[in-house]
Scaffold this motif. Structure first.
Motif, mmCIF file in Angstrom:
data_model
loop_
_atom_site.group_PDB
_atom_site.id
_atom_site.type_symbol
_atom_site.label_atom_id
_atom_site.label_comp_id
_atom_site.label_asym_id
_atom_site.label_seq_id
_atom_site.Cartn_x
_atom_site.Cartn_y
_atom_site.Cartn_z
ATOM 1 N N THR A 63 0.832 -1.205 0.000
ATOM 2 C CA THR A 63 0.000 0.000 0.000
ATOM 3 C C THR A 63 0.864 1.251 0.000
ATOM 4 O OG1 THR A 63 -1.754 -1.169 1.179
ATOM 5 C CG2 THR A 63 -1.822 1.235 1.225
ATOM 6 N N ALA A 64 1.939 1.237 0.799
ATOM 7 C CA ALA A 64 2.842 2.396 0.833
ATOM 8 C C ALA A 64 3.505 2.599 -0.519
ATOM 9 C CB ALA A 64 3.894 2.212 1.927
ATOM 10 N N VAL A 65 3.942 1.506 -1.143
ATOM 11 C CA VAL A 65 4.562 1.623 -2.468
ATOM 12 C C VAL A 65 3.527 2.083 -3.495
ATOM 13 C CG1 VAL A 65 5.710 0.342 -4.323
ATOM 14 C CG2 VAL A 65 6.371 -0.048 -1.951
ATOM 15 N N GLY A 66 2.270 1.697 -3.299
ATOM 16 C CA GLY A 66 1.212 2.201 -4.177
ATOM 17 C C GLY A 66 1.128 3.712 -4.139
ATOM 18 N N TRP A 67 1.433 4.299 -2.981
ATOM 19 C CA TRP A 67 1.418 5.758 -2.863
ATOM 20 C C TRP A 67 2.567 6.425 -3.626
ATOM 21 C CZ3 TRP A 67 -1.879 9.412 -1.860
ATOM 22 C CH2 TRP A 67 -3.019 9.107 -1.145
ATOM 23 N N VAL A 68 3.619 5.674 -3.963
ATOM 24 C CA VAL A 68 4.683 6.235 -4.800
ATOM 25 C C VAL A 68 4.098 6.641 -6.154
ATOM 26 C CG1 VAL A 68 6.877 5.747 -5.970
ATOM 27 C CG2 VAL A 68 6.499 4.943 -3.629
ATOM 28 N N ASN A 69 3.196 5.822 -6.674
ATOM 29 C CA ASN A 69 2.498 6.182 -7.907
ATOM 30 C C ASN A 69 1.381 7.182 -7.650
ATOM 31 O OD1 ASN A 69 3.597 5.138 -10.222
ATOM 32 N ND2 ASN A 69 2.421 3.247 -10.201
ATOM 33 N N SER A 70 0.598 6.942 -6.595
ATOM 34 C CA SER A 70 -0.578 7.780 -6.362
ATOM 35 C C SER A 70 -0.202 9.215 -6.003
ATOM 36 C CB SER A 70 -1.448 7.183 -5.258
ATOM 37 O OG SER A 70 -2.090 6.020 -5.713
ATOM 38 N N ALA A 71 0.892 9.420 -5.254
ATOM 39 C CA ALA A 71 1.314 10.779 -4.899
ATOM 40 C C ALA A 71 1.663 11.570 -6.150
ATOM 41 C CB ALA A 71 2.511 10.731 -3.946
ATOM 42 N N TYR A 72 2.367 10.919 -7.072
ATOM 43 C CA TYR A 72 2.721 11.549 -8.349
ATOM 44 C C TYR A 72 1.465 11.874 -9.159
ATOM 45 C CZ TYR A 72 4.544 11.717 -13.183
ATOM 46 O OH TYR A 72 4.822 12.065 -14.476
ATOM 47 N N LEU A 73 0.594 10.879 -9.296
ATOM 48 C CA LEU A 73 -0.612 11.074 -10.098
ATOM 49 C C LEU A 73 -1.575 12.070 -9.458
ATOM 50 C CD1 LEU A 73 -1.232 7.347 -11.104
ATOM 51 C CD2 LEU A 73 -0.450 9.190 -12.606
ATOM 52 N N LEU A 74 -1.595 12.099 -8.115
ATOM 53 C CA LEU A 74 -2.525 12.992 -7.423
ATOM 54 C C LEU A 74 -2.155 14.454 -7.637
ATOM 55 C CD1 LEU A 74 -4.916 13.381 -5.548
ATOM 56 C CD2 LEU A 74 -3.384 13.068 -3.600
ATOM 57 N N THR A 75 -0.893 14.823 -7.368
ATOM 58 C CA THR A 75 -0.491 16.219 -7.586
ATOM 59 C C THR A 75 -0.551 16.570 -9.066
ATOM 60 O OG1 THR A 75 1.845 15.544 -7.628
ATOM 61 C CG2 THR A 75 0.972 16.348 -5.538
ATOM 62 N N PHE A 76 -0.214 15.612 -9.893
ATOM 63 C CA PHE A 76 -0.293 15.797 -11.341
ATOM 64 C C PHE A 76 -1.726 16.148 -11.747
ATOM 65 C CE2 PHE A 76 0.897 13.394 -15.550
ATOM 66 C CZ PHE A 76 0.684 14.562 -16.266
ATOM 67 N N ALA A 77 -2.680 15.344 -11.305
ATOM 68 C CA ALA A 77 -4.061 15.506 -11.752
ATOM 69 C C ALA A 77 -4.715 16.759 -11.216
ATOM 70 C CB ALA A 77 -4.876 14.279 -11.347
ATOM 71 N N VAL A 78 -4.562 17.026 -9.909
ATOM 72 C CA VAL A 78 -5.329 18.122 -9.327
ATOM 73 C C VAL A 78 -4.791 19.491 -9.745
ATOM 74 C CG1 VAL A 78 -6.007 16.727 -7.347
ATOM 75 C CG2 VAL A 78 -3.985 18.175 -7.177
ATOM 76 N N LEU A 79 -3.552 19.539 -10.229
ATOM 77 C CA LEU A 79 -2.988 20.828 -10.623
ATOM 78 C C LEU A 79 -3.118 21.122 -12.114
ATOM 79 C CD1 LEU A 79 0.273 20.899 -8.449
ATOM 80 C CD2 LEU A 79 -1.863 22.143 -8.057
ATOM 81 N N GLY A 215 -8.755 30.926 -7.111
ATOM 82 C CA GLY A 215 -8.166 30.302 -5.934
ATOM 83 C C GLY A 215 -9.121 29.349 -5.238
ATOM 84 N N VAL A 216 -10.397 29.723 -5.178
ATOM 85 C CA VAL A 216 -11.383 28.848 -4.537
ATOM 86 C C VAL A 216 -11.502 27.537 -5.308
ATOM 87 C CG1 VAL A 216 -13.821 28.599 -3.926
ATOM 88 C CG2 VAL A 216 -12.653 30.784 -3.573
ATOM 89 N N GLY A 217 -11.522 27.630 -6.627
ATOM 90 C CA GLY A 217 -11.608 26.423 -7.440
ATOM 91 C C GLY A 217 -10.404 25.516 -7.244
ATOM 92 N N VAL A 218 -9.215 26.108 -7.161
ATOM 93 C CA VAL A 218 -8.001 25.325 -6.923
ATOM 94 C C VAL A 218 -8.116 24.563 -5.600
ATOM 95 C CG1 VAL A 218 -5.523 25.439 -6.461
ATOM 96 C CG2 VAL A 218 -6.510 26.839 -8.279
ATOM 97 N N ALA A 219 -8.508 25.283 -4.546
ATOM 98 C CA ALA A 219 -8.607 24.659 -3.221
ATOM 99 C C ALA A 219 -9.633 23.540 -3.197
ATOM 100 C CB ALA A 219 -8.956 25.719 -2.178
ATOM 101 N N LEU A 220 -10.795 23.778 -3.791
ATOM 102 C CA LEU A 220 -11.851 22.764 -3.788
ATOM 103 C C LEU A 220 -11.433 21.515 -4.572
ATOM 104 C CD1 LEU A 220 -15.041 24.976 -4.314
ATOM 105 C CD2 LEU A 220 -14.380 23.757 -2.221
#
Length: 571
Positions: A63-79, A215-220
């Motif tokens: 699960t922790a190693v899964g976050w190596v991919n998910s952390a990258y994809l998460l910041t990638f996607a939401v930004l 800014g509100v849209g970014v935060a949400l």
């Protein structure tokens, strides 16, 4: 810049560029864009081949190693939404260059990480660089290439995407086996340096458009996506308790508030909702979600299966998909050029039909003692299917974008694509660990039949305690045998444990891939529901239109292109 073959007076010919490149061909922008995009897509899959190695060397759970991919994809996607808007506001060139520098430097930090926590943090920062670059690649291609050549350019772009996502495991396997897992990140440094040279030298300065910062849209969007992904990713660790479901529900509510806020903001929104009034744009986003979900959903469990169950080295495991990687690179430019001649929906639908059928095929041949060539054949066909998807899908998504919303549209399309990867990563890890909790004890009950009667129940009880981290790390070799057990019986127990582990894991992977197949069928339905719009080879924006006239001129030119699409929209 006007081509010698310009069209009739007052209307640019098909070879007319959208901006003045000072005598250079539009193709000169592709080296920087494609190298940057290659690194981004490579890093969405290259980590998968190193999962067993990371579990062992960093003493981490699956699960922790899964976050190596998910952390990258998460910041990638939401930004991606905000970085698409940054490209509209400051221009694609400077935003792309900043992203390239950030991505290259953080790749170095990833390779230096000596704990799973530091690696996850560095990967999250790497995702920021990827988010800065990605919308600018599509936006610049859309704005620099005239419609008559845009499909061919997208074909090259799609070839890069297809080759990178399938080459990731191959290159990763070679690097992990020869130099170490750190080099799956260090490899980005020389590639990034070459891309930076071409970017500074060749990328043009394009017109910018003033926008309010939402800014509100970014935060949400960030809060909503994090809550949903955290719930999916960590659900198994918390036994899918009330807190996990509250996290997912809260994330869904926040994302609902985000959509409401975007409607209220109108064209100043981070995600202008009017983009989704175009039927093919909306359906392209659904299809893009399915593609990236499938890439993540296939490679994460499949590469672990190849190494753990079949005993392949990282390099040999990666070579299972090498033929598909090569064919994807051959097919993608052909598919891009074909999308200049026939409606993109048929090309995209063909690709989805191939990859969906291939994933179902894999579920039938994944077994503890499968012959490797039985897996090579469907993976090769899978590569052909992906070659039909990337560039025609991008063409379908961007065909109706105008100058002022090119960045926002590219950002929206890439956001839904990457959200597919985020949700796919979280959902596949959750489903795989959930299925392992059932399939391993079941396989252990079958394997216990070969043991002496007095050893059967203790064996089944012991195997029920095997968790996913032991599975991914090959922990069956150290299955505990009670003291005083005769040597021959102890060997029988260890052999039965290995058999149960391999059988249980194979079944879990096969069942998990059915989820991937279901999402691909959703993509196929979206493709078939698109309008069959024939490519338009006219109406390009005159050179310099974005700088010497008002935005309305650019909009009118773009609207000429988008008219057939606009007529085929749903409100």
């Amino acid at each position: 810049m006007t081509s010698p073959s310009a069209g009739t007076p007052g209307r640019p010919g098909p070879a007319t560029a959208l901006v003045d490149l000072h005598g250079r061909s539009p193709w000169s922008v592709l080296p920087a864009l494609c190298l940057g995009f290659f690194m981004i897509m490579l890093d969405t899959t290259i980590v998968n081949i190193a999962v067993p190695t990371l579990v062992k060397e960093l003493d981490a759970s699956i699960t922790a190693v899964g976050w190596v991919n998910s952390a990258y994809l998460l910041t990638f996607a939401v930004l991606l939404l905000v970085t698409g808007r940054l490209g509209d506001r400051f221009g694609p060139r400077p935003v792309f260059i900043v992203g390239l520098v950030v991505f290259t430097l953080t790749s170095f930090l990833c390779g230096l990480a000596d704990s799973i926590g530091l690696l996850i943090a560095a990967r999250a920062l790497q995702g920021i660089g990827a988010a800065l670059m990605t919308p600018q690649t599509m936006s610049m291609i859309t704005r620099v290439f005239p419609p008559a050549r845009r499909g061919a350019a997208m074909g090259v772009w799609g070839a890069v995407a297809g080759v990178a996502t399938i080459t990731g495991p191959v290159l990763g396997g070679l690097l992990v086996e020869t130099w170490g897992w750190e080099y799956i990140f260090f490899i980005n440094i020389p590639v990034g340096a070459v891309a930076l040279y071409f970017a500074v030298r060749n990328l043009p300065t394009l017109p910018t458009h003033q926008r309010r910062f939402d800014g509100v849209g970014v935060a949400l969007s960030i809060v909503g996506m994090f809550l949903v992904v955290f719930g999916l990713q960590e659900g198994e660790n918390f036994d899918w308790g009330t807190g996990i479901w509250l996290s997912i529900a809260a994330g869904a509510l926040v994302l609902g508030a985000f959509v409401w806020w975007q409607r209220r903001m109108g064209d100043d929104a981070l995600l202008p909702l009017r983009l989704f009034h175009v039927r093919n744009f909306s359906l392209s986003n659904v299809a893009g979600f399915a593609v990236t979900f499938a890439m993540t959903g296939l490679f994460f469990p499949f590469t672990i299966y190849l190494q753990l169950v079949l005993g392949l080295t990282p390099l040999r495991a990666a070579l299972v998909g090498a033929g598909g990687s090569l064919l994807s690179g051959v097919v993608a430019p052909f598919a891009g050029r074909l999308s200049d001649r026939v409606p993109a929906k048929w090309i995209v639908a063909t690709g989805f039909a191939i990859v969906a059928a291939t994933v179902v095929w894999l579920t039938l041949v994944i077994e503890p003692d499968a012959e490797v060539w039985h897996l090579v054949v469907p993976m090769t066909v899978f590569g052909i299917g992906t070659g039909f998807l990337f560039s025609p899908l991008a063409s379908a998504a961007t065909s109706g974008l105008d100058q002022r919303t090119a960045g926002a549209g590219a950002g929206a399309f890439n956001t839904t694509r990457q959200i597919g990867g985020v949700v796919g990563s979280a959902a596949i890890v959750a489903m795989l660990t959930s299925r392992l909790a059932t399939t391993i004890p079941s396989a252990a009950s079958d394997a216990a039949a070969s043991l002496p009667e007095q050893a059967r129940q203790p064996f089944v009880d012991g195997m029920s305690q095997v968790d996913a981290s032991q599975v991914s790390g090959g922990g069956s070799a150290s299955f505990p045998v009670p003291d005083g057990v005769p040597a021959d019986v102890a060997e029988q127990i260890r052999s039965a444990a290995m058999d149960a582990l391999h059988a249980g894991f194979s079944t879990a992977v096969s069942q998990t891939l059915l989820l991937t197949a279901a999402v691909l069928v959703l993509g196929l339905i979206a493709a078939l529901a698109m309008n069959a719009i024939r490519p338009q080879h006219h109406g390009a924006v005159p050179a310099g239109a974005g700088t010497t006239t008002t935005d309305a001129v650019a909009d009118r030119s773009a609207d000429a292109d988008a008219a057939p699409t606009a007529r085929a929209t749903t409100a």
